[in-house]
Structures are given as C-alpha cells and as structure tokens.
Design a protein around this motif. Sequence first.
Motif, PDB file in Angstrom:
ATOM      1  N   TYR A 277      -2.111   4.055   2.407  1.00 57.58           N
ATOM      2  CA  TYR A 277      -2.281   4.217   3.719  1.00 57.58           C
ATOM      3  C   TYR A 277      -2.324   4.885   4.936  1.00 57.58           C
ATOM      4  O   TYR A 277      -3.146   4.765   6.314  1.00 57.58           O
ATOM      5  N   GLU A 278      -2.123   6.233   5.149  1.00 55.20           N
ATOM      6  CA  GLU A 278      -2.745   6.898   5.678  1.00 55.20           C
ATOM      7  C   GLU A 278      -3.871   7.444   5.442  1.00 55.20           C
ATOM      8  O   GLU A 278      -4.731   7.571   6.480  1.00 55.20           O
ATOM      9  N   VAL A 279      -4.816   7.055   4.739  1.00 57.19           N
ATOM     10  CA  VAL A 279      -6.152   6.427   5.067  1.00 57.19           C
ATOM     11  C   VAL A 279      -6.696   5.911   5.298  1.00 57.19           C
ATOM     12  O   VAL A 279      -7.420   5.517   6.975  1.00 57.19           O
ATOM     13  N   PHE A 280      -5.529   5.059   6.458  1.00 56.28           N
ATOM     14  CA  PHE A 280      -5.970   3.690   6.715  1.00 56.28           C
ATOM     15  C   PHE A 280      -5.814   3.471   8.336  1.00 56.28           C
ATOM     16  O   PHE A 280      -6.646   3.601   9.069  1.00 56.28           O
ATOM     17  N   GLU A 281      -4.559   4.424   8.337  1.00 53.01           N
ATOM     18  CA  GLU A 281      -4.250   5.482   9.411  1.00 53.01           C
ATOM     19  C   GLU A 281      -5.356   6.098  10.368  1.00 53.01           C
ATOM     20  O   GLU A 281      -6.291   5.635  11.276  1.00 53.01           O
ATOM     21  N   ILE A 282      -6.320   7.252   9.636  1.00 54.58           N
ATOM     22  CA  ILE A 282      -6.957   7.817   9.968  1.00 54.58           C
ATOM     23  C   ILE A 282      -8.611   7.507  10.154  1.00 54.58           C
ATOM     24  O   ILE A 282      -8.649   7.664  11.269  1.00 54.58           O
ATOM     25  N   THR A 283      -8.056   6.395   9.286  1.00 55.57           N
ATOM     26  CA  THR A 283      -9.789   6.020   9.617  1.00 55.57           C
ATOM     27  C   THR A 283     -10.039   4.486  10.784  1.00 55.57           C
ATOM     28  O   THR A 283     -10.341   3.343  11.506  1.00 55.57           O
ATOM     29  N   LYS A 284      -8.267   3.910  11.311  1.00 56.97           N
ATOM     30  CA  LYS A 284      -7.602   2.827  12.401  1.00 56.97           C
ATOM     31  C   LYS A 284      -8.132   1.888  11.657  1.00 56.97           C
ATOM     32  O   LYS A 284      -8.459   0.697  12.271  1.00 56.97           O
ATOM     33  N   LEU A 285      -8.064   1.285  10.395  1.00 56.23           N
ATOM     34  CA  LEU A 285      -8.179   0.815   9.306  1.00 56.23           C
ATOM     35  C   LEU A 285      -6.840   0.119   9.631  1.00 56.23           C
ATOM     36  O   LEU A 285      -6.532  -1.410   8.796  1.00 56.23           O
ATOM     37  N   ASN A 286      -5.997   0.304   9.854  1.00 53.89           N
ATOM     38  CA  ASN A 286      -4.538  -0.020   9.822  1.00 53.89           C
ATOM     39  C   ASN A 286      -4.556  -1.087  11.379  1.00 53.89           C
ATOM     40  O   ASN A 286      -3.598  -2.386  11.118  1.00 53.89           O
ATOM     41  N   LYS A 287      -5.954  -1.366  11.928  1.00 57.64           N
ATOM     42  CA  LYS A 287      -5.354  -2.121  12.860  1.00 57.64           C
ATOM     43  C   LYS A 287      -7.237  -2.936  12.946  1.00 57.64           C
ATOM     44  O   LYS A 287      -6.609  -4.056  13.391  1.00 57.64           O
ATOM     45  N   VAL A 288      -7.796  -2.971  12.007  1.00 54.61           N
ATOM     46  CA  VAL A 288      -8.245  -4.352  11.682  1.00 54.61           C
ATOM     47  C   VAL A 288      -7.783  -4.921  10.601  1.00 54.61           C
ATOM     48  O   VAL A 288      -8.011  -5.759  10.818  1.00 54.61           O
TER      49      VAL A 288
ATOM     50  N   ILE B 258       0.645  -1.173   0.368  1.00 55.86           N
ATOM     51  CA  ILE B 258      -0.093  -0.221  -0.200  1.00 55.86           C
ATOM     52  C   ILE B 258       1.405   0.983   0.014  1.00 55.86           C
ATOM     53  O   ILE B 258       1.585   1.508   0.907  1.00 55.86           O
ATOM     54  N   ARG B 259       0.558   2.084  -1.287  1.00 54.10           N
ATOM     55  CA  ARG B 259       1.450   3.422  -0.769  1.00 54.10           C
ATOM     56  C   ARG B 259       1.399   4.245   0.316  1.00 54.10           C
ATOM     57  O   ARG B 259       0.263   3.864   0.405  1.00 54.10           O
ATOM     58  N   PRO B 260       2.563   4.622   0.882  1.00 51.90           N
ATOM     59  CA  PRO B 260       1.874   5.604   2.225  1.00 51.90           C
ATOM     60  C   PRO B 260       1.033   6.719   1.978  1.00 51.90           C
ATOM     61  O   PRO B 260       0.555   6.493   3.245  1.00 51.90           O
ATOM     62  N   GLU B 261       0.775   7.543   0.707  1.00 55.26           N
ATOM     63  CA  GLU B 261      -0.795   8.319   0.895  1.00 55.26           C
ATOM     64  C   GLU B 261      -1.989   7.667   1.123  1.00 55.26           C
ATOM     65  O   GLU B 261      -2.519   7.991   1.497  1.00 55.26           O
TER      66      GLU B 261
END
Length: 120
Positions: A94-105, A89-92
């Motif tokens: 991945y940022e959306v995943f972080e903001i939405t906390k989906l990086n934890k899901v 996943i590109r950094p930009e």
Amino acid sequence: MSQGRRRRINVENVGDVAVVTFIDKRILDEQNIQVIGEQLFALVKEEGRKKILLNFDAVEYLSSAALGKLITMNKNVKEVKGQLKLCSIRPEIYEVFEITKLNKVFQIYDDQEQALNDFK
C-alpha cells in the motif's frame, strides 16, 4: 499450454462481481506480469465484465511494472463504464500506492466484504 500461459489469476463470481485473486505471492517477473495483464484485460475485453474486484490477499510483492498493468486495467474498465476496486493490500505494498499517488486513482478497501458491499 506453455509454461508462460498458465493461469496467473483465479476468478470467482460473487453475484455480478468478478473477484480476482492472484496465484503468485510475488508479482515481479516481467513475463508473469505480461500474462497477468492479458488475463485481467480479457475479463473486460473478451468476457465483458464490468464489476471487478482485485483481491491482493496472497500478494507479498508487486513490481512497478505490475502497477502499470493495474493502471491500464483501470482505463479498460472505465472505457466500458465499469467499476474496478482493490482490496486486502498489505501495508508495505500500500505504501507504494501512496508514494505513486495511486491510492487516489484506485478505490482500495481493507477487505473483500467491504469492497463487495460498495459495488453499485
């Protein structure tokens, strides 16, 4: 086959893992997202796949509607006691995943090899 029903994903089998790559660089269009969702869900619901890796290497943009499909996909995979992993996943994005906390899901890996090694 109608324009909207074209394959929007490619599926390659690596051992017992279905490795999905996306045909579109920009996953923004509502109709495309619908089709991508259907094609992803079919892997689980129709083909009975339990180990799925989504490789975002080619994806430059992802809309929030596309994230919704990923959440549903994750639920579908969990229902069959399967594993869903994401990689490249590109950094930009991945940022959306972080903001939405989906990086934890989701289980997210830097590259395909790393993700494949982590399937049980």
